[in-house]
Design a protein around this motif. Structure first.
Motif, mmCIF file in Angstrom:
data_model
loop_
_atom_site.group_PDB
_atom_site.id
_atom_site.type_symbol
_atom_site.label_atom_id
_atom_site.label_comp_id
_atom_site.label_asym_id
_atom_site.label_seq_id
_atom_site.Cartn_x
_atom_site.Cartn_y
_atom_site.Cartn_z
ATOM 1 N N ASN A 1 0.804 -1.224 0.000
ATOM 2 C CA ASN A 1 0.000 0.000 0.000
ATOM 3 C C ASN A 1 0.836 1.272 0.000
ATOM 4 O O ASN A 1 0.336 2.343 -0.340
ATOM 5 C CB ASN A 1 -0.926 0.030 1.223
ATOM 6 N N MET A 2 2.101 1.163 0.392
ATOM 7 C CA MET A 2 2.928 2.357 0.465
ATOM 8 C C MET A 2 3.289 2.902 -0.914
ATOM 9 O O MET A 2 3.713 4.048 -1.039
ATOM 10 C CB MET A 2 4.197 2.078 1.267
ATOM 11 N N GLY A 3 3.108 2.094 -1.953
ATOM 12 C CA GLY A 3 3.353 2.588 -3.306
ATOM 13 C C GLY A 3 2.196 3.462 -3.755
ATOM 14 O O GLY A 3 1.181 2.983 -4.228
ATOM 15 N N ARG A 4 2.325 4.771 -3.556
ATOM 16 C CA ARG A 4 1.198 5.681 -3.763
ATOM 17 C C ARG A 4 0.661 5.637 -5.182
ATOM 18 O O ARG A 4 -0.527 5.817 -5.417
ATOM 19 C CB ARG A 4 1.616 7.122 -3.442
ATOM 20 N N ASP A 5 1.547 5.395 -6.170
ATOM 21 C CA ASP A 5 1.096 5.407 -7.558
ATOM 22 C C ASP A 5 0.924 3.998 -8.118
ATOM 23 O O ASP A 5 0.877 3.806 -9.324
ATOM 24 C CB ASP A 5 2.092 6.196 -8.427
ATOM 25 N N ILE A 6 0.840 3.012 -7.240
ATOM 26 C CA ILE A 6 0.744 1.625 -7.685
ATOM 27 C C ILE A 6 -0.622 1.360 -8.301
ATOM 28 O O ILE A 6 -1.652 1.834 -7.811
ATOM 29 C CB ILE A 6 1.024 0.658 -6.516
ATOM 30 N N GLU A 7 -0.620 0.602 -9.387
ATOM 31 C CA GLU A 7 -1.868 0.200 -10.034
ATOM 32 C C GLU A 7 -2.453 -1.007 -9.307
ATOM 33 O O GLU A 7 -1.691 -1.867 -8.836
ATOM 34 C CB GLU A 7 -1.622 -0.154 -11.503
ATOM 35 N N PRO A 8 -3.782 -1.097 -9.220
ATOM 36 C CA PRO A 8 -4.394 -2.248 -8.536
ATOM 37 C C PRO A 8 -3.923 -3.596 -9.074
ATOM 38 O O PRO A 8 -3.735 -4.544 -8.298
ATOM 39 C CB PRO A 8 -5.896 -2.044 -8.780
ATOM 40 N N GLU A 9 -3.707 -3.690 -10.386
ATOM 41 C CA GLU A 9 -3.267 -4.963 -10.973
ATOM 42 C C GLU A 9 -1.909 -5.376 -10.409
ATOM 43 O O GLU A 9 -1.694 -6.531 -10.038
ATOM 44 C CB GLU A 9 -3.193 -4.831 -12.497
ATOM 45 N N GLN A 10 -0.972 -4.413 -10.332
ATOM 46 C CA GLN A 10 0.342 -4.730 -9.769
ATOM 47 C C GLN A 10 0.238 -5.040 -8.283
ATOM 48 O O GLN A 10 0.900 -5.956 -7.780
ATOM 49 C CB GLN A 10 1.319 -3.577 -9.991
ATOM 50 N N ALA A 11 -0.595 -4.287 -7.566
ATOM 51 C CA ALA A 11 -0.770 -4.524 -6.134
ATOM 52 C C ALA A 11 -1.251 -5.948 -5.882
ATOM 53 O O ALA A 11 -0.771 -6.633 -4.964
ATOM 54 C CB ALA A 11 -1.756 -3.511 -5.553
ATOM 55 N N ASN A 12 -2.183 -6.417 -6.684
ATOM 56 C CA ASN A 12 -2.696 -7.773 -6.501
ATOM 57 C C ASN A 12 -1.669 -8.833 -6.878
ATOM 58 O O ASN A 12 -1.619 -9.900 -6.259
ATOM 59 C CB ASN A 12 -3.987 -7.959 -7.295
ATOM 60 N N ARG A 13 -0.813 -8.545 -7.868
ATOM 61 C CA ARG A 13 0.274 -9.476 -8.192
ATOM 62 C C ARG A 13 1.230 -9.598 -7.012
ATOM 63 O O ARG A 13 1.666 -10.690 -6.650
ATOM 64 C CB ARG A 13 1.054 -9.010 -9.432
#
Length: 199
Positions: free
Chosen positions: A166-178
């Motif tokens: 969650n700390m990746g402020r600009d992270i895309e949901p797809e990458q977060a779920n990976r």
């Protein structure tokens, strides 16, 4: 195990409770669409009440932010108990962590503003934290008892891993779920992690 009560000022009188719910719902939707600096007048308008009613229920913006945050935390906790009833232990833990990740990605601004206003060690945040920990520990302990996660794991380990995503402020949901899928694989006992995928 039942959840402990969260810090909530929801009134008990029916008409006051209806106005409270309308205002919290309107605030949650408006914050999601336009950010937490949306005017209180806009929130009152959306809730269908006068600005005086809003201020009687929530004398400050911080009080309204607290109410929205509590509702979101309650939802996070409720989902843990629902998943516990409906799913097998590891699937329940995985589903909850996935929902918690989604919550964190969408609510960072709200939590950040409240942290500035109240302090991260405030009694308000401590009460919310205890509820989340109780819910998560229930699922982790059941997954351990079923032999589906590493026995040495502590909830703090798991939450720190998910919080790091969650700390990746600009992270895309797809990458977060990976990334969460990788974390979930790492929670498994060594033999299960090394086993070839079925199918």
């Amino acid at each position: 195990m039942a959840p402990q009560p969260l810090p909530c000022a929801r009134p008990t009188r029916a008409d006051a409770a209806r106005n409270y719910d309308r205002l919290v719902t309107a605030a949650r939707e408006t914050f999601a669409e336009h950010g937490t600096d949306t005017s209180l007048e806009e929130i009152a308008r959306r809730a269908g009440v006068g600005i005086g009613t809003l201020y009687r229920r929530f004398p400050s913006r911080t009080a309204l932010l607290e109410a929205v945050y509590v509702e979101e935390i309650q939802s996070v906790c409720d989902r843990a108990y629902e998943f516990d009833r409906e799913l097998e232990p590891f699937e329940a833990l995985a589903a909850w962590l996935r929902s918690f990740l989604g919550y964190g990605l969408s609510k960072g601004t709200l939590a950040g503003e409240l942290t500035v206003a109240l302090g991260k060690d405030s009694p308000f945040f401590q009460a919310c934290k205890v509820n989340v920990q109780d819910a998560g520990k229930l699922l982790l302990d059941k997954a351990k008892a079923a032999g589906e996660v590493r026995q040495e794991l502590e909830l703090a380990d798991v939450m720190r891993l998910v919080g790091g995503i969650n700390m990746g402020r600009d992270i895309e949901p797809e990458q977060a779920n990976r990334l969460l899928d990788i974390v979930l694989c790492g929670l498994r006992p060594a033999a299960a992690s090394a086993a070839p995928a079925k199918g």
